[in-house]
Each structure stands twice: as structure tokens, then as C-alpha cells.
Design a protein around this motif. Structure first.
Motif, mmCIF file in Angstrom:
data_model
loop_
_atom_site.group_PDB
_atom_site.id
_atom_site.type_symbol
_atom_site.label_atom_id
_atom_site.label_comp_id
_atom_site.label_asym_id
_atom_site.label_seq_id
_atom_site.Cartn_x
_atom_site.Cartn_y
_atom_site.Cartn_z
ATOM 1 N N GLY A 231 0.845 -1.186 0.000
ATOM 2 C CA GLY A 231 0.000 0.000 0.000
ATOM 3 C C GLY A 231 0.881 1.236 0.000
ATOM 4 N N GLN A 232 0.461 2.269 -0.708
ATOM 5 C CA GLN A 232 1.221 3.522 -0.746
ATOM 6 C C GLN A 232 0.289 4.683 -0.414
ATOM 7 O OE1 GLN A 232 4.773 3.377 -3.646
ATOM 8 N NE2 GLN A 232 3.025 2.845 -4.917
ATOM 9 N N ALA A 233 0.868 5.725 0.162
ATOM 10 C CA ALA A 233 0.063 6.870 0.566
ATOM 11 C C ALA A 233 0.905 8.137 0.544
ATOM 12 C CB ALA A 233 -0.526 6.657 1.956
ATOM 13 N N VAL A 234 0.217 9.248 0.477
ATOM 14 C CA VAL A 234 0.866 10.555 0.557
ATOM 15 C C VAL A 234 0.096 11.419 1.549
ATOM 16 C CG1 VAL A 234 1.756 10.474 -1.804
ATOM 17 C CG2 VAL A 234 -0.481 11.508 -1.367
ATOM 18 N N GLN A 235 0.796 12.363 2.127
ATOM 19 C CA GLN A 235 0.160 13.369 2.988
ATOM 20 C C GLN A 235 0.274 14.711 2.293
ATOM 21 O OE1 GLN A 235 1.398 13.349 7.082
ATOM 22 N NE2 GLN A 235 0.536 15.364 7.525
ATOM 23 N N ILE A 236 -0.867 15.351 2.101
ATOM 24 C CA ILE A 236 -0.932 16.614 1.370
ATOM 25 C C ILE A 236 -1.376 17.717 2.316
ATOM 26 C CG2 ILE A 236 -2.048 17.857 -0.531
ATOM 27 C CD1 ILE A 236 -2.358 15.166 -1.958
ATOM 28 N N ARG A 237 -0.679 18.852 2.271
ATOM 29 C CA ARG A 237 -1.020 20.004 3.128
ATOM 30 C C ARG A 237 -1.537 21.143 2.259
ATOM 31 N NH1 ARG A 237 3.309 20.756 7.335
ATOM 32 N NH2 ARG A 237 2.117 18.963 8.119
ATOM 33 N N LEU A 238 -2.727 21.623 2.616
ATOM 34 C CA LEU A 238 -3.382 22.696 1.878
ATOM 35 C C LEU A 238 -3.374 23.991 2.679
ATOM 36 C CD1 LEU A 238 -6.493 20.674 0.662
ATOM 37 C CD2 LEU A 238 -4.512 21.297 -0.715
ATOM 38 N N ALA A 239 -3.709 25.077 2.018
ATOM 39 C CA ALA A 239 -3.803 26.368 2.708
ATOM 40 C C ALA A 239 -5.091 26.464 3.508
ATOM 41 C CB ALA A 239 -3.723 27.510 1.698
ATOM 42 N N GLN A 240 -6.107 25.702 3.102
ATOM 43 C CA GLN A 240 -7.391 25.699 3.803
ATOM 44 C C GLN A 240 -8.056 24.346 3.588
ATOM 45 O OE1 GLN A 240 -9.329 29.006 1.901
ATOM 46 N NE2 GLN A 240 -10.075 27.762 0.190
ATOM 47 N N PRO A 241 -9.032 23.998 4.440
ATOM 48 C CA PRO A 241 -9.681 22.682 4.299
ATOM 49 C C PRO A 241 -10.430 22.549 2.981
ATOM 50 C CG PRO A 241 -10.157 23.675 6.444
ATOM 51 C CD PRO A 241 -9.521 24.745 5.610
ATOM 52 N N LEU A 242 -10.590 21.322 2.540
ATOM 53 C CA LEU A 242 -11.403 21.043 1.362
ATOM 54 C C LEU A 242 -12.878 21.226 1.691
ATOM 55 C CD1 LEU A 242 -9.725 17.737 0.097
ATOM 56 C CD2 LEU A 242 -9.548 19.982 -0.995
ATOM 57 N N VAL A 268 -3.819 10.591 1.478
ATOM 58 C CA VAL A 268 -4.382 10.022 0.252
ATOM 59 C C VAL A 268 -3.751 8.651 0.027
ATOM 60 C CG1 VAL A 268 -4.637 10.257 -2.233
ATOM 61 C CG2 VAL A 268 -4.807 12.289 -0.774
ATOM 62 N N GLY A 269 -4.537 7.606 0.012
ATOM 63 C CA GLY A 269 -4.042 6.234 -0.200
ATOM 64 C C GLY A 269 -5.262 5.326 -0.252
ATOM 65 N N ALA A 270 -5.164 4.087 -0.486
ATOM 66 C CA ALA A 270 -3.905 3.392 -0.695
ATOM 67 C C ALA A 270 -4.097 2.470 -1.879
ATOM 68 C CB ALA A 270 -3.536 2.575 0.539
ATOM 69 N N THR A 271 -3.074 2.382 -2.698
ATOM 70 C CA THR A 271 -3.118 1.451 -3.806
ATOM 71 C C THR A 271 -2.907 0.036 -3.287
ATOM 72 O OG1 THR A 271 -0.759 1.802 -4.141
ATOM 73 C CG2 THR A 271 -2.256 3.126 -5.458
ATOM 74 N N CYS A 286 2.389 3.816 -9.754
ATOM 75 C CA CYS A 286 1.161 3.649 -8.979
ATOM 76 C C CYS A 286 0.929 4.841 -8.054
ATOM 77 C CB CYS A 286 1.233 2.356 -8.175
ATOM 78 S SG CYS A 286 1.117 0.869 -9.191
ATOM 79 N N LEU A 287 2.009 5.420 -7.543
ATOM 80 C CA LEU A 287 1.880 6.604 -6.698
ATOM 81 C C LEU A 287 1.338 7.779 -7.512
ATOM 82 C CD1 LEU A 287 2.414 7.125 -3.712
ATOM 83 C CD2 LEU A 287 4.633 8.088 -4.334
ATOM 84 N N GLU A 288 1.801 7.891 -8.753
ATOM 85 C CA GLU A 288 1.278 8.937 -9.631
ATOM 86 C C GLU A 288 -0.199 8.706 -9.932
ATOM 87 O OE1 GLU A 288 3.672 9.068 -13.112
ATOM 88 O OE2 GLU A 288 5.517 9.607 -12.040
ATOM 89 N N LEU A 289 -0.588 7.445 -10.123
ATOM 90 C CA LEU A 289 -1.993 7.126 -10.357
ATOM 91 C C LEU A 289 -2.830 7.492 -9.143
ATOM 92 C CD1 LEU A 289 -4.232 5.840 -12.058
ATOM 93 C CD2 LEU A 289 -3.576 3.621 -11.111
ATOM 94 N N TRP A 310 4.695 7.423 2.034
ATOM 95 C CA TRP A 310 5.102 6.216 2.738
ATOM 96 C C TRP A 310 4.466 4.988 2.112
ATOM 97 C CZ3 TRP A 310 1.457 9.565 4.531
ATOM 98 C CH2 TRP A 310 0.248 9.054 5.001
ATOM 99 N N GLN A 311 5.092 3.855 2.417
ATOM 100 C CA GLN A 311 4.622 2.579 1.902
ATOM 101 C C GLN A 311 4.556 1.579 3.049
ATOM 102 O OE1 GLN A 311 7.801 3.703 0.636
ATOM 103 N NE2 GLN A 311 6.706 5.116 -0.698
ATOM 104 N N GLY A 312 3.759 0.564 2.883
ATOM 105 C CA GLY A 312 3.686 -0.490 3.887
ATOM 106 C C GLY A 312 3.175 -1.778 3.269
ATOM 107 N N LEU A 313 3.554 -2.887 3.871
ATOM 108 C CA LEU A 313 3.138 -4.193 3.384
ATOM 109 C C LEU A 313 2.006 -4.733 4.254
ATOM 110 C CD1 LEU A 313 6.612 -5.808 2.648
ATOM 111 C CD2 LEU A 313 5.073 -4.639 1.053
ATOM 112 N N ARG A 314 0.901 -5.055 3.614
ATOM 113 C CA ARG A 314 -0.236 -5.614 4.339
ATOM 114 C C ARG A 314 -0.180 -7.137 4.275
ATOM 115 N NH1 ARG A 314 -2.845 -1.720 0.857
ATOM 116 N NH2 ARG A 314 -3.381 0.169 1.996
#
Length: 361
Positions: A231-242, A268-271, A286-289, A310-314
Motif C-alpha cells: 500500500g502507498q500513501a501521501v500526505q498533502i497540506r493545503l492552505a485551507q480545508p477542502l 491520500v491512499g492506498a493502492t 502507482c503513486l502517480e496514479l 510512505w509505503q507499507g506491506l499488508r
């Protein structure tokens, strides 16, 4: 004489079992062993999204697991916070699953009716309702959505840390520098845990919750094969909430989770990826997808800064349903609770209850 219980592995499953056992009995000496601090493997890479009520499971073992865990979480989180004085980040605003225009809604309508009979809530939103409730969505969205207000998302590392702290208060001993290499269970009265360059550990019961490490530990006793799934994931920081700051549910689109995690940050995850030629590596494609799907769902995510990946094995069982909860070995003194795949956080309380019941027999 009290029963000596050894738990191998301190992810969410091992920590929950340790805590629940420490609550239910004073007649056990509980020790937990891991070669690293808690929540470092699959648990540390999880997003903590609990898809229980919104699951298509409606009966049998799979549904009972989800129902029992969701019910336990209604009291467990506050119980842990009160015991430890720590705050566990929880999103209790539910989960929204986006459905494409071609989706057959009959199964969701039927599921909503079943959940109503089971005294749970599940809502179906048309396109207009979905866009009104989630203004952060791409305005070209033409699908529908299912909203599950009683499903949760929790920070898995904070939860596991709180479970460990609360279990310690109840007398559980944790050993985070102890790697268990094998289990000897030939003696009908006890088990021996073997660790390199350290004395053997004698105990009455062993509970293996070691995820991917369970296969090797259990090989002499039972052929339980656990396969890694990346599984892969990213953490995204915005100027204001969605969207609406007052309504920040988890959004699921094309099997990608968009998870509010406090402030203006989103996970945002996870593939889900399987090994190629036996090798498991992070896949930039896959991270780009992952990013592409998330941004096409909520375009404002493109304005954010990626602050972590980050990535992790399930651990996923081969040739049998997940999870694996069973007795193994000739004398049945070894119990296993592993292979929860993508539902370790969700199913941890129900797993602990089942293990507790098995120890009574």
C-alpha cells in the motif's frame, strides 16, 4: 498459579489483544514481544479507515466481525483516552463512497434497507445531494454516493500507542527489543519461545500476531502462508480545508481514500499491489496514479504540498479468507491472529474478543 501468555507482535492486533486480556482477567501474566516499537509495520502504514457499515457484508463471520468491532469502538476510544490521558485523533464524520454513473444502485438500496433493519444508518445520495454535501468534488461529477455516518477513521499509530499505555497500566509487560525466532511446543504443558543470544521464554499460551512474520514462526506447526500486499500513501497540506470545514468525512473514490487528518492536512491512499517476481517495491507509477485519482476527485488537492510519502506491506492470507484466527500445533497452545489484510484496524476489537474466548476453552 496464573496463566503465562506471550504475544508475539505489537501492531494494532497484538496491542488490542493485550489490552482486552488485561481488562478481562487478573489471572494472567501477559508479555508482549516485538523487535521494534509498536505500530511500525503494517499498522504504521495504515490509514485507519474502518469500512464496517458501508461494507457489502451482511451476515456470517465477515459481518459479525465488523459489527462487533464498530460496537466496541463506540466505548473503546474514550475508555483509552480516560485511562491514559492521551488524545486519539478520530474522524467520526463518516465515510462517503463515490459511485460512478454506471453503478447498479439496486445493491446499495438493498444494503441500506438491510442496515436499517439492523439498526444502522446508510444513506444514498443522488448527484445533486453529493455535490451539495461535498463542494470540494469536481463539478463535472455525475455519479452518486453512499454515506455511512457511523463508520470511523482513527490515527492507527496513536490508537496503538494508547492501547500499549493502557495495557501497561493494567500490568502487561512489553519487550520491544526482543525478536522471537521460533516457537517450541513439544511439551504438552508449556511452550518455549526462542530468541538469539537470550534465555528461552517459557509460557502457557502463545498468541502470534506477527503479520508477515507469522508464516516463518508457525511453519513447524501449521502451513499458514501470508502474502505481502503493498500500500502507498501521501500526505498533502493545503492552505485551507477542502469543501465545508464543518463536514470532513473520509471520501473513497476508485478504491482511493481521501482522509482528513487534522488542520489542513489530508492523507491520500492506498493502492493495492502484488509482488512482481517475488519482489515488493514502491512503484512511482502507482503513486502517480494515486495522485491522479485523488486530484480528479477533489481538484483543490493539486494546490497542496506533499509533505510525506510512505509505503507499507499488508499481510494477506493465501488460499483462505482473511483474517486467520485459529489454534495451531499439536498441543493447541499456540493461537494465531494474523493476515487481516486491509482491515486490521477495523477488526482488532473483534479479533481480541475471539482470542479471549479461545483462551477460556
Amino acid at each position: 498459579m496464573s496463566t503465562r501468555i506471550s504475544i508475539i507482535g505489537c501492531g494494532i492486533i497484538g496491542a488490542t489483544i493485550a489490552y482486552e486480556l488485561s481488562r478481562s482477567t487478573n489471572e494472567c501474566q501477559i508479555n508482549v514481544y516485538d523487535s521494534q516499537p509498536p505500530a511500525q509495520a503494517a499498522t504504521g502504514a495504515a490509514l485507519g479507515v474502518m469500512m464496517g457499515i458501508i461494507s457489502q457484508k451482511i451476515k456470517g463471520r465477515a459481518w459479525n466481525f465488523r459489527r462487533d468491532s464498530i460496537c466496541r469502538y463506540q466505548t473503546l476510544l474514550s475508555e483509552l483516552e480516560q485511562a491514559t490521558g492521551s488524545k486519539i485523533p478520530v474522524n467520526s464524520q463518516g465515510i462517503v463512497k463515490l459511485l460512478p454513473p454506471e453503478e447498479d444502485l439496486s445493491k446499495w438500496t438493498q444494503l441500506a434497507a438491510i442496515r436499517h433493519e439492523q439498526e444502522w444508518k446508510l444513506e444514498l445520495w443522488n448527484t445533486r445531494q453529493t455535490l451539495a454535501n461535498l463542494p470540494q468534488l469536481d463539478r463535472q461529477f455525475r455519479g452518486t454516493a453512499v454515506y455511512s455516518p457511523q463508520d470511523l477513521q482513527v490515527d492507527p499509530v496513536a490508537l496503538t500507542t494508547a492501547l500499549v499505555a493502557a495495557a501497561q497500566l493494567n500490568g502487561v509487560n512489553f519487550h520491544f527489543d526482543r525478536s522471537i525466532e521460533s516457537i517450541e511446543a513439544e511439551n504438552p504443558d508449556c511452550c518455549e519461545l526462542l530468541s538469539a543470544n537470550l534465555p528461552n521464554i517459557t509460557c502457557d499460551r502463545v498468541i502470534v500476531t506477527a503479520g508477515l512474520g507469522s508464516t516463518t514462526l508457525l511453519a513447524p506447526h501449521a502451513p499458514i502462508e501470508i502474502q505481502p500486499v503493498l500500500g502507498q500513501a501521501v500526505q498533502i497540506r493545503l492552505a485551507q480545508p477542502l469543501g465545508n470545514p464543518a463536514f470532513q468525512p473520509v471520501i473513497v473514490s476508485e478504491d482511493v481514500n481521501i482522509v482528513p487528518c487534522g488542520g489542513n492536512d489530508y492523507w491520500v491512499g492506498a493502492t493495492v499491489e502484488f509482488p512482481v517476481e517475488g519482489v515488493m517495491v514502491a512503484d512511482p507509477v502507482c503513486l502517480e496514479l494515486l495522485d491522479k485519482i485523488a486530484i480528479s476527485t477533489c481538484p483543490d488537492l493539486a494546490k497542496g504540498e506533499i509533505v510525506r510519502t510512505w509505503q507499507g506491506l499488508r499481510p494477506r492470507p493465501n488460499h483462505r479468507p482473511a483474517p486467520v484466527i485459529d489454534r495451531v500445533g499439536k498441543n493447541q497452545r499456540i493461537l494465531v491472529a494474523t493476515g487481516h489484510y486491509r482491515n486490521g484496524i477495523l477488526l482488532a476489537p473483534a479479533t481480541a474478543r475471539i482470542i479471549g474466548d479461545m483462551l477460556l476453552v
